[in-house]
Design an enzyme around this catalytic site. Sequence first.
Site, PDB file in Angstrom:
ATOM      1  N   SER A  47      -6.304  -0.707  -0.627  1.00 33.76           N
ATOM      2  CA  SER A  47      -6.780   0.477   0.068  1.00 33.76           C
ATOM      3  C   SER A  47      -8.235   0.761  -0.287  1.00 33.76           C
ATOM      4  O   SER A  47      -9.099  -0.068  -0.046  1.00 33.76           O
ATOM      5  CB  SER A  47      -5.863   1.647  -0.236  1.00 33.76           C
ATOM      6  N   ASP A  78      -0.079  -0.165   9.528  1.00 31.14           N
ATOM      7  CA  ASP A  78      -0.477   0.533   8.303  1.00 31.14           C
ATOM      8  C   ASP A  78      -0.958   1.932   8.674  1.00 31.14           C
ATOM      9  O   ASP A  78      -1.848   2.083   9.517  1.00 31.14           O
ATOM     10  CB  ASP A  78      -1.607  -0.252   7.623  1.00 31.14           C
ATOM     11  N   HIS A 111       1.859   0.756   4.100  1.00 35.12           N
ATOM     12  CA  HIS A 111       0.484   0.638   3.630  1.00 35.12           C
ATOM     13  C   HIS A 111       0.365  -0.498   2.626  1.00 35.12           C
ATOM     14  O   HIS A 111       1.040  -0.505   1.607  1.00 35.12           O
ATOM     15  CB  HIS A 111       0.066   1.964   2.994  1.00 35.12           C
TER      16      HIS A 111
END
Length: 557
Positions: A272, A499, A527
Amino acid sequence: MSGPELPPELRGAYDTPQPDPSARRSGVSTGTRVLAIVIAAAVVLAAAGAGLAAGLGLLGGSDDSRGTDAGGVTAPASPAEPEEGATDAPSEGLAPYYSQSIDWADCGDGSGNLCGTLEVPVDYADPSGDSIEVAVLKVPAPADSRVGSLVVNPGGPGAPGTSYAAAGTNVFRPQLMDAYDLVGFDPRGTGSSDPVDCVSDSELDDFLAMDPDPDTDAEAQASVDALEDFFAGCVQNSDSLVGHVTTVETARDMDVLRAALGESTLDYLGASYGTKLGATYAELFPDRVGRFVLDGAVDVALSSRELSLGQAEGFERALTAYVTDCVENASGCFLGDTVDEGLQRIADFLAETDQNPLPTQDGRTLTEGNAFYGIITPLYVSDYWYLLTQGLQSAFQGDGTTLMLLADAYASRNTDGTYADNSAEAIYAINCLDDPASEPVSAIPGEMSDFLEASPTLGQVFAWGMLGCQGVQVTASEEAPEIDGAGAAPILVVGTTRDPATPYEWAQSLADELESGVLLTRDGDGHTAYNSGNDCIDTTIEDYLIDGVVPDDGTTC
């Protein structure tokens, strides 16, 4: 506290979408999916997300042979011993930092992990000035199979990397743990690395509970006032480091860490926001890039508005997938008979909660802001959609306890009202130092149609998030560079098609923007991709990190 409990796998996780329901530019904060890690007895999720299920399977003997892809590209090695030139400093003033070694000691928790600190300058433009200590944790690999050190970052920004590494087999598969010393660090201003402090715990409760979709001028002004108070608190309650917590400076810290580990190149797995950190490192130190995996990629070329719109669309896509699953697989979906009905029921519920907050079993009330966090948290991992079902069903019956537990997990809040770490504060400090963009209240109505087109259910929250960083009182000492990573070794950029927090399109863009970017796609929900139940993804990433086998660009699993 009695009542619904999160499953053990979801306790102590790090997760971070970060559309702040009350007044932050929502899209810029992205984290790493609901990490399935147990960090303490407390429920923590921390604005960054991760939820990676423990992997299975054994690696048939890892060694230090460095493979090549079909095109003959050789990925650089990760040496078991320090290499010549590893401690060469970019400038004479930084030489003392680059020549240091970490004094590792047992962490004392029975895990066998090693803890230490890394000294870095507060301001890289003034290396003779003040310094801080960055907390570091290493999970050693078996000596007979070790190929090097793998630095890992869970995202956020703001999630402690030491906890990420310490999660061990709950996050990383045995293949990686056998091959690499896993090294996590708490980025400057987070965790145990001189953490930024902006508000008290009770004030943070109020901040997170604020109305994410103001209905009146007074409510909108309350959001602005809360932001200004928050950022004033960051300066009042923190030392001068609060002006030096940019992604660029943290990337520079990573190079000092690389040198202290004795590695001539850095092997790295970032999730991320950790992909933005990794891409920034690749721009600053392209010749030091080893084997890089950027999972759940952030498009570093987008403006804050574009990021917000993308994340609004991503969460709508994930919420639609959840409702679709309910409609198609449940005998009588509690949300309605069609996907449109289900999405509208959730939108109506948020509006109802705005007017009439719900009681919870610990005496607090579930506001629309809390409910928003409670709804988006399980979207990070499809295995936990059932928690969203439980939370919504209970809330429809007038009990907000389960959704509040999920909101608490998102924010790293313990059941006693304290917070397990400062991730819910650091994310604002870091993002707004990186990019202090914001829109005035008067501009938000003009943004609404675009955001509702991207996300009919949640778009209003993301639009109001464009209030962004109003009130921030510090400015970055170094401008963020444009990023293409020219000269870096192959960088594996991984995206998941549905996602919620880092939309798949961002991975496609980042892979294109990086000159050596190689795109790997996971077709799925949730995610980030690694250790999420897709053996093709896991094997491809591990073959790259351990053996240097670079997959074909555009590989899909």
